[in-house]
Design an enzyme around this catalytic site. Sequence first.
Site, PDB file in Angstrom:
ATOM      1  N   SER A   3     -25.420  38.218 -25.789  1.00 43.63           N
ATOM      2  CA  SER A   3     -25.003  39.351 -24.954  1.00 43.63           C
ATOM      3  C   SER A   3     -24.241  40.384 -25.798  1.00 43.63           C
ATOM      4  O   SER A   3     -24.554  41.577 -25.789  1.00 43.63           O
ATOM      5  CB  SER A   3     -24.116  38.819 -23.820  1.00 43.63           C
ATOM      6  OG  SER A   3     -23.383  39.838 -23.208  1.00 43.63           O
ATOM      7  N   ASP A  16     -29.292  42.796 -20.954  1.00 39.59           N
ATOM      8  CA  ASP A  16     -27.958  42.180 -20.904  1.00 39.59           C
ATOM      9  C   ASP A  16     -27.254  42.538 -19.604  1.00 39.59           C
ATOM     10  O   ASP A  16     -26.612  41.694 -18.984  1.00 39.59           O
ATOM     11  CB  ASP A  16     -27.116  42.611 -22.114  1.00 39.59           C
ATOM     12  CG  ASP A  16     -25.705  42.044 -22.001  1.00 39.59           C
ATOM     13  OD1 ASP A  16     -25.586  40.802 -21.969  1.00 39.59           O
ATOM     14  OD2 ASP A  16     -24.737  42.814 -21.892  1.00 39.59           O
ATOM     15  N   LYS A  29     -25.880  44.259 -27.665  1.00 42.01           N
ATOM     16  CA  LYS A  29     -25.320  45.609 -27.481  1.00 42.01           C
ATOM     17  C   LYS A  29     -24.920  46.207 -28.833  1.00 42.01           C
ATOM     18  O   LYS A  29     -25.068  47.401 -29.064  1.00 42.01           O
ATOM     19  CB  LYS A  29     -24.115  45.547 -26.539  1.00 42.01           C
ATOM     20  CG  LYS A  29     -24.545  45.326 -25.087  1.00 42.01           C
ATOM     21  CD  LYS A  29     -23.385  45.074 -24.156  1.00 42.01           C
ATOM     22  CE  LYS A  29     -22.809  43.712 -24.307  1.00 42.01           C
ATOM     23  NZ  LYS A  29     -22.057  43.162 -23.205  1.00 42.01           N
ATOM     24  N   HIS A  69     -15.811  44.933 -32.799  1.00 43.75           N
ATOM     25  CA  HIS A  69     -15.951  44.489 -31.414  1.00 43.75           C
ATOM     26  C   HIS A  69     -14.987  43.352 -31.133  1.00 43.75           C
ATOM     27  O   HIS A  69     -14.816  42.452 -31.946  1.00 43.75           O
ATOM     28  CB  HIS A  69     -17.386  44.016 -31.153  1.00 43.75           C
ATOM     29  CG  HIS A  69     -17.602  43.609 -29.728  1.00 43.75           C
ATOM     30  ND1 HIS A  69     -17.900  44.525 -28.746  1.00 43.75           N
ATOM     31  CD2 HIS A  69     -17.520  42.413 -29.119  1.00 43.75           C
ATOM     32  CE1 HIS A  69     -18.008  43.893 -27.583  1.00 43.75           C
ATOM     33  NE2 HIS A  69     -17.782  42.613 -27.779  1.00 43.75           N
TER      34      HIS A  69
HETATM   35  N1  URA Z   1     -18.607  40.041 -23.384  1.00 47.46           N
HETATM   36  C1  URA Z   1     -19.928  40.372 -23.294  1.00 47.46           C
HETATM   37  O1  URA Z   1     -20.320  41.493 -23.574  1.00 47.46           O
HETATM   38  N2  URA Z   1     -20.786  39.420 -22.908  1.00 47.46           N
HETATM   39  C2  URA Z   1     -20.422  38.164 -22.596  1.00 47.46           C
HETATM   40  O2  URA Z   1     -21.283  37.354 -22.270  1.00 47.46           O
HETATM   41  C3  URA Z   1     -19.047  37.839 -22.665  1.00 47.46           C
HETATM   42  C4  URA Z   1     -18.156  38.796 -23.076  1.00 47.46           C
END
Ligand code: URA
Length: 434
Positions: free
Chosen positions: A183, A161, A187, A82
Amino acid sequence: MIPYEVIKKKRDGNKLTKEEMEFMVMGYVKGEIPDYQMAAFLMAIFFQHLDDEERASLTEIMARSGDMIDLSDIGEKIVDKHSSGGVGDKTTLVVAPMVASLGIPIAKMSGRALGHTGGTIDKLESIPGFKTSLTLEEFKSNVKRYGIAIVGQTANLAPADKKMYALRDTTATVDEISLISASIMSKKLAGGADAFVLDVKAGSGAFMKTVEDAVKLAKAMVSIGKAHGKETVALVTNMDEPLGRFVGNSLEVLEAIETLKGNYNEKFFELCLELSSYMVELSGRMDRKEAKRQLLENIKNGKALQKFADLVKAQGGDERVVENPREVLPISAETIEVKSKKKGFIKSVNTEDIGVASILLGAGRTKKGENIDHSVGIEVLKKVGDEVENGEPLAILYYSENSKLEEAMEKVASAYEISDEKVMKMPMIHEVIR
Ligand code: URA
């Protein structure tokens, strides 16, 4: 329990229990807690922060607010990658096929553009016919059959989120380490992988503007991963200049294909190789040294490129893109150079401004759900430390009739700071956190 009490407790700098956070987050998801109380709660976190335990709990609550994807029937350890978001960041398009070319399955859920940063799903949709939305069954079956699948996040992945991010975006509560880490990691946890390699960007094109803050974010995410029993490595990497040569959807796919063919920008490839080697290491197949050797071999012998071709074929894209990317990808024929107004050395490139310029050209969205123009973008010719002559092009803009061209040109020109003194080139990788 009432929201007032929980907001006040955090506002006054006290530690929250998991039950209190669950009450707020799930109450908000169900519509029982209104936006104004959630906004106050987020602002309290913004100023008072969360400790490691609170962050791990918040992440889990957000992850469990929707589907928890189960990838165990793929039968192998799944390592995910990621990026915290940058400009010109097409690493997934290179890293995923490189790692998959070693027989390590890639089951990846990616996002769309966020703010001034690009998104892998938008980039992949530049390839005519490429489907980024598969059922969970199709997704897993592609991973089993081709060893690689990249899709958009399912609608019900971490809905807490989704709702909280939209609120943060409008209440100036995005850039706080606890909230960003929860956040992103919510995910990732919901996505079902067993281990994570995180590319945490630092610099003018990133959400974290300094290396110091990026290291804090990286440590927070590694700690959340660890708290959930997932091996996590974070690389803090440079986003003080656009990554690679191109910014924009089709242009970045073109660059990814060229990279897989061995025609690469050295620094961009260095990052791809580092990220890939950590993914291979976390898969448990071999150490990083051997991984790098085999990954390089698979660039030379075409196996990594073949994996990219498999991905395109499996998801319905026009396979000719691999051989003839310039003919198959929609790339605008309308180009214009932005020239330097003085001789000297590139001291800095405001990378967020380059991202904004590419949005002005039409490569990103200014409103939720807006269509994007896959054909436009920016070719970044000069980077930090490069020498430039008066009148020499700094960048080439690929535009279309809908582009706000003048504004984009001004943004790119003013993004560059040019000095009379020689300037050192920037390192790609600042730090690795395990
Ligand atoms: N990317 C995300 O998925 N969440 C955030 O808060 C900032 C960047």
